[in-house]
Design a protein around this motif. Structure first.
Motif, PDB file in Angstrom:
ATOM      1  N   SER A 113     -17.112  28.752  37.780  1.00 28.11           N
ATOM      2  CA  SER A 113     -16.547  27.552  38.582  1.00 28.11           C
ATOM      3  C   SER A 113     -16.008  28.107  39.798  1.00 28.11           C
ATOM      4  CB  SER A 113     -15.599  26.810  37.819  1.00 28.11           C
ATOM      5  OG  SER A 113     -14.424  27.490  37.783  1.00 28.11           O
ATOM      6  N   ALA A 126     -13.287  27.798  40.725  1.00 21.52           N
ATOM      7  CA  ALA A 126     -11.885  28.508  40.494  1.00 21.52           C
ATOM      8  C   ALA A 126     -11.904  30.118  39.906  1.00 21.52           C
ATOM      9  CB  ALA A 126     -11.032  27.619  39.297  1.00 21.52           C
ATOM     10  N   ALA A 169     -11.159  20.091  41.877  1.00 19.23           N
ATOM     11  CA  ALA A 169     -10.584  19.378  41.033  1.00 19.23           C
ATOM     12  C   ALA A 169     -11.534  18.509  39.949  1.00 19.23           C
ATOM     13  CB  ALA A 169     -10.071  17.972  41.811  1.00 19.23           C
ATOM     14  N   ASN A 199     -13.794  20.765  38.299  1.00 12.86           N
ATOM     15  CA  ASN A 199     -14.007  21.657  37.617  1.00 12.86           C
ATOM     16  C   ASN A 199     -12.709  21.895  36.859  1.00 12.86           C
ATOM     17  OD1 ASN A 199     -16.796  22.433  37.706  1.00 12.86           O
ATOM     18  ND2 ASN A 199     -16.326  23.045  39.832  1.00 12.86           N
ATOM     19  N   THR A 200     -12.138  21.049  36.399  1.00 15.90           N
ATOM     20  CA  THR A 200     -10.786  21.146  35.774  1.00 15.90           C
ATOM     21  C   THR A 200     -11.154  20.336  34.224  1.00 15.90           C
ATOM     22  OG1 THR A 200      -9.752  20.769  37.620  1.00 15.90           O
ATOM     23  CG2 THR A 200      -8.367  20.232  35.675  1.00 15.90           C
ATOM     24  N   TYR A 201     -10.486  20.925  33.092  1.00 14.38           N
ATOM     25  CA  TYR A 201     -10.604  20.255  31.822  1.00 14.38           C
ATOM     26  C   TYR A 201      -9.951  18.796  31.672  1.00 14.38           C
ATOM     27  CZ  TYR A 201      -9.950  18.946  27.107  1.00 14.38           C
ATOM     28  OH  TYR A 201      -9.497  18.478  25.829  1.00 14.38           O
ATOM     29  N   TYR A 257     -11.405  27.475  30.054  1.00  9.91           N
ATOM     30  CA  TYR A 257     -10.359  27.049  31.237  1.00  9.91           C
ATOM     31  C   TYR A 257      -8.974  27.525  30.814  1.00  9.91           C
ATOM     32  CZ  TYR A 257      -8.849  23.677  27.763  1.00  9.91           C
ATOM     33  OH  TYR A 257      -8.261  22.868  26.674  1.00  9.91           O
ATOM     34  N   SER A 283      -1.151  23.486  35.189  1.00 12.84           N
ATOM     35  CA  SER A 283      -1.602  22.109  35.484  1.00 12.84           C
ATOM     36  C   SER A 283      -2.148  21.958  36.895  1.00 12.84           C
ATOM     37  CB  SER A 283      -0.812  20.795  35.156  1.00 12.84           C
ATOM     38  OG  SER A 283      -1.339  19.557  35.245  1.00 12.84           O
ATOM     39  N   PRO A 284      -3.261  21.729  37.431  1.00 14.11           N
ATOM     40  CA  PRO A 284      -4.451  21.386  36.464  1.00 14.11           C
ATOM     41  C   PRO A 284      -4.735  22.511  35.865  1.00 14.11           C
ATOM     42  CG  PRO A 284      -4.952  21.069  38.690  1.00 14.11           C
ATOM     43  CD  PRO A 284      -3.402  21.648  38.730  1.00 14.11           C
ATOM     44  N   LYS A 285      -5.767  22.082  34.782  1.00  8.78           N
ATOM     45  CA  LYS A 285      -6.310  23.192  33.706  1.00  8.78           C
ATOM     46  C   LYS A 285      -7.608  23.449  34.308  1.00  8.78           C
ATOM     47  CE  LYS A 285      -4.040  20.775  30.022  1.00  8.78           C
ATOM     48  NZ  LYS A 285      -2.923  21.974  30.075  1.00  8.78           N
ATOM     49  N   TYR A 286      -7.888  24.361  35.284  1.00 10.43           N
ATOM     50  CA  TYR A 286      -8.900  24.756  35.991  1.00 10.43           C
ATOM     51  C   TYR A 286      -9.807  25.477  35.182  1.00 10.43           C
ATOM     52  CZ  TYR A 286      -6.474  23.507  40.568  1.00 10.43           C
ATOM     53  OH  TYR A 286      -6.283  23.256  41.424  1.00 10.43           O
TER      54      TYR A 286
END
Length: 156
Positions: free
Chosen positions: A9, A11, A50, A52-54, A115, A120-123
């Motif tokens: 990702s 991230a 954003a 690519n976040t769980y 991830y 938070s956020p959970k990248y």
């Protein structure tokens, strides 16, 4: 359309190249989870950070891009153990022990999302396609990572 490849990702690229997104934690110190997904979503490595976040964007627990459900599996997946971050000659690798869901009945699994579950956020770091639909009925669903780890990034 179902997904057909594994990828890093945005991230992960940021973390491995710049170290900027996970300034508040690290691969080895944070809780890194592995969540299972079916044929949807169709992952997009070029999507925004954003998305690519769980449980956001292309990786949600309900609806179109739904996370796997089944006996022995809980939403959010499983925390990975024995995490490693290795720098080699021109490479950076992230590794961990493969997760195992025991006494599980899970069907229609196409792949997993790895991830950061601490921040938070959970990248997302990456998603790994299993080459087709995988299932287990009343047994253990086990992920065996490549000898190169969960992901490997070549530095040029």
């Amino acid at each position: 359309m179902a997904w057909t490849a594994s990828n890093l990702s945005a991230a992960a690229v940021d973390a491995l190249c710049n170290g900027t997104f996970y300034v508040t934690g690290t691969w080895t110190a944070d809780t890194i989870n592995c969540a299972l997904y079916g044929t949807a979503p169709t992952p997009n490595k070029n999507d925004t950070l954003a998305n690519n976040t769980y449980n956001a964007g292309q990786w949600v627990s309900t609806g179109t891009n739904q996370e796997t459900t089944g006996t022995g599996y809980s939403a959010g997946g499983q925390a990975l153990g024995t995490k490693t971050h290795t720098f080699g000659s021109g490479t950076s690798q992230l590794g961990a022990a493969g997760p195992v869901w025991t006494s599980a009945t899970i069907s229609g699994v196409f792949g997993c999302l790895v991830y950061d579950n601490t921040n938070s956020p959970k990248y997302a770091y990456c998603w790994n396609w299993f080459g087709g639909t995988q299932s287990v009925s009343g047994g253990s669903f086990t992920i065996v990572w490549s000898g190169a780890g969960i992901l490997q990034f070549t530095i040029v």
